[in-house]
Structure formats: C-alpha cells, structure tokens
Design an enzyme around this catalytic site. Structure first.
Site, mmCIF file in Angstrom:
data_model
loop_
_atom_site.group_PDB
_atom_site.id
_atom_site.type_symbol
_atom_site.label_atom_id
_atom_site.label_comp_id
_atom_site.label_asym_id
_atom_site.label_seq_id
_atom_site.Cartn_x
_atom_site.Cartn_y
_atom_site.Cartn_z
ATOM 1 N N LYS A 202 0.821 -1.223 0.000
ATOM 2 C CA LYS A 202 0.000 0.000 0.000
ATOM 3 C C LYS A 202 0.846 1.261 0.000
ATOM 4 O O LYS A 202 0.422 2.308 -0.513
ATOM 5 C CB LYS A 202 -0.974 -0.027 1.183
ATOM 6 C CG LYS A 202 -0.316 -0.129 2.562
ATOM 7 C CD LYS A 202 -0.040 1.219 3.200
ATOM 8 C CE LYS A 202 0.676 1.050 4.523
ATOM 9 N NZ LYS A 202 0.905 2.323 5.236
ATOM 10 N N THR A 259 -4.008 5.462 3.505
ATOM 11 C CA THR A 259 -2.663 5.877 3.109
ATOM 12 C C THR A 259 -2.655 6.632 1.785
ATOM 13 O O THR A 259 -1.841 7.536 1.581
ATOM 14 C CB THR A 259 -1.736 4.650 3.008
ATOM 15 O OG1 THR A 259 -1.851 3.884 4.203
ATOM 16 C CG2 THR A 259 -0.295 5.054 2.822
#
Length: 345
Positions: A202, A259
């Site tokens: 991620k 994120t």
C-alpha cells in the site's frame, strides 16, 4: 462466548516498544491508554528524556501529550527487562540490524510484535520472517499489526481499528486484549502473509496517488489507482498463499484508502511532491528525516513479483520514477496505454 473474549494466555501486563518514531510512540500510547505498563526505547537519550519527563515526543507527534505512566529509556536492556510483549517499531530496512543487537536481551516467552511494513531488500523476506530468523523463534509466533493506522489521528484519540495477525491465534488475542481501549479497536486474523504484503504494497500505491495529485488529477484517477493497486496487491498475495479476503479488510482496502487519501501519509505526501516536479532528493529532504517506505519498498516488491511471475504495473511505474529517473507523467501515460484486458485477468 466468542474465542476472542476468553483469555487463553496469561494477560500481557508489561510491554516494551523498541523505537520512538510516530507509529511506535502512538502504539505505545495505545497500550498505555489500555492500562498496560509500557516502556519505550529511544535511540537518542534526549528523546527518551523528553518522553520520560515531559510526556511528549515533539519531533514525531508535536502537540500530543503522552500518558504519565508511559516510560522511556535509551538503554535497551533496561527497557526489555520483564516484558511480556516486545513491540518492534523500527523501519523495515533497519529491523534486521537492530534486532541483531537486541536478540540476546529479549525476555524468554515474550510475544514479539511487528509494526514494520515492508519487504527486506536483499532477502525479499517479510518482516515476520526477518524476526523469526534473527530472534530464532517460530514464524507463527510473531504478531503483525496492520490496518488504517495514521499515527497522528490515533495519537489524538480518534476512533480507529487495526488487524493483529498471527498464525498462533492465542498470541494475537493476547495482544488484542492488551491494546483494546475506548478509541482503538483491534481485530485478529491468522493470515500473516496477506496482512504483511498488503501493508508493504500500500505504501507503493500511495506514492502513485500522491504523484497523481501532484499532477493535478482528481477523484476518478485516485479511485482508479486505489482499485487497480488493490488488484495487483491481491495477485501477489494469492500467488504467495494469502487469503484473498484479507485484501478486502482493514489490512488491505482499509489501509490502502487511508494511506492513499490522507495528507498525513508520508508516502502520499512524498509522491505529491514528486508529481509537482521536485526531484527524489528534494522530496526526501522535505520529509524532515521521516522515511517514505514506498520508495524502498517498490524495489523489493518489484523483485518479489518478478521472482514469482506476478504482473504489478503500478509498482513497476513507481520503481521507474523513484530509481530510474522517469517522469510521473510519462509512466502515467504508459499505464493508460497498456494492452486492454478483462478487469479480473
């Protein structure tokens, strides 16, 4: 009663957190707010002194008051004495070197917990595998923390959840009970492979979203990168034995959305600077010394994907920008021009 609600190991009362960055300090605060006796280790004595005496860590969490019962020291032996659980809160690429120094100090039978998100560069090992190798413990005994865990929001007491992954479910439950507090809700999972790969990948996808924002693109582009990024994460995970459902949960889509979309994300912020035209070195300097893990992770994840024959075009694009000097606009155009395909192929 559910399995999660029944104590199956002695309760975790004393916890050592090795590392004093933003997430390590925040997780220490979570544990202290859950009633644990927590001692942090800080590499710099002045940081340990600040945490111990002023109940703050201004370099990483400015304006946040830490619990008075949260102690700190720069002596690892003192920090580790009598710990029921040890939380490893150092960057992924320095975990091995640090753990080599600490392993003879680790209390016998202490639960080892990893906060690091990444794949080691030279070995392509996940962080739990590094810990298992160096600490000489079975890999199924390491607990991995993952999920949408932007440190500053949690340190401020904003509601959040996390996944505690361990093949030994009883150990995950013990840490779950130790970390549960009014603002932090941990869940357990036995899919360590999926949670670790999601946590590493991620950061790379967040770089791409930051670059897209820096180029002036909007929500459609972000949504495209997030979902196609999720697809390539899941492909890698499936190849390596992860449970596909993990990528639909907190460690997967949850962490990915947080994120990729928040200005609190170092990886997104780094990518945005590069997208606006800053060089990699200029963007690094602007980070204030904090690591954008995706810059390194794109190297090891790309190598891991090549080893097992998995196509990861966004990861490849981020590697080319960060390590081959390609322009974000150029790799973006190349991603759009790839051969057309079925969504799930």
């Amino acid at each position: 009663m559910s399995r999660e609600s029944q104590p199956v190991r002695p309760p975790v009362r004393r916890v050592t957190v090795l590392g004093s960055g933003s997430w390590g300090t925040t997780f220490a605060k979570v544990l202290a707010d859950a009633g644990r006796d927590v001692t942090m280790w800080a590499r710099r004595p002045e940081v340990a002194e600040e945490i111990q005496r002023r109940h703050s860590n201004e370099a990483y969490l400015p304006g946040v008051t830490l619990p008075k019962q949260l102690g700190a020291t720069s002596d690892p032996a003192r920090a580790l004495q009598g710990a029921d659980a040890v939380v490893l809160a150092v960057p992924s690429q320095s975990l091995r070197a640090n753990l080599l120094r600490w392993r003879d100090l680790l209390p016998k039978d202490a639960i080892l917990v990893s906060l690091a998100k990444g794949v080691e560069l030279d070995t392509l090992l996940r962080m739990s595998e590094v810990i298992s190798e160096i600490a000489e413990v079975p890999s199924d005994e390491v607990v991995v923390v993952s999920g949408p865990n932007l440190a500053r929001e949690i340190a401020q007491g904003q509601p959040a959840a996390a996944v505690l992954a361990c093949a030994d479910h009883d150990r995950a439950v013990a840490i779950q009970q130790a970390a549960f507090n009014p603002y932090f809700r941990p869940y357990t999972n036995t899919d360590v492979v999926g949670c670790e790969l999601a946590g590493a990948c991620k950061n790379v996808i967040a770089l791409s979203c930051g670059m897209a924002a820096g180029l002036g693109f909007g929500a459609n582009t972000m949504a495209t990168l997030i979902t196609r990024g999720l697809a390539e994460m899941a492909r890698l995970g499936s190849k390596l034995g992860a449970d596909p459902l993990t990528f639909a949960g907190l460690a997967g889509v949850g962490d990915l959305v947080a994120t990729c979309s928040s200005p609190l994300s170092r990886n997104r912020t780094f990518g945005e600077r590069v997208g606006r035209g800053e060089t990699i070195e200029e963007a690094k300097a602007a980070q204030g010394g904090q690591v954008a893990e995706g810059v390194t992770s794109c190297v090891s994840i790309r190598a891991l994907a090549e080893r097992v024959g998995v196509d990861m075009p966004i990861t490849e694009a981020m590697y080319r920008v960060c390590h081959e000097g390609c322009a974000p606009a150029q790799v973006g155009a190349e991603l759009l021009g790839r051969q057309q395909k079925h969504e799930w192929s």
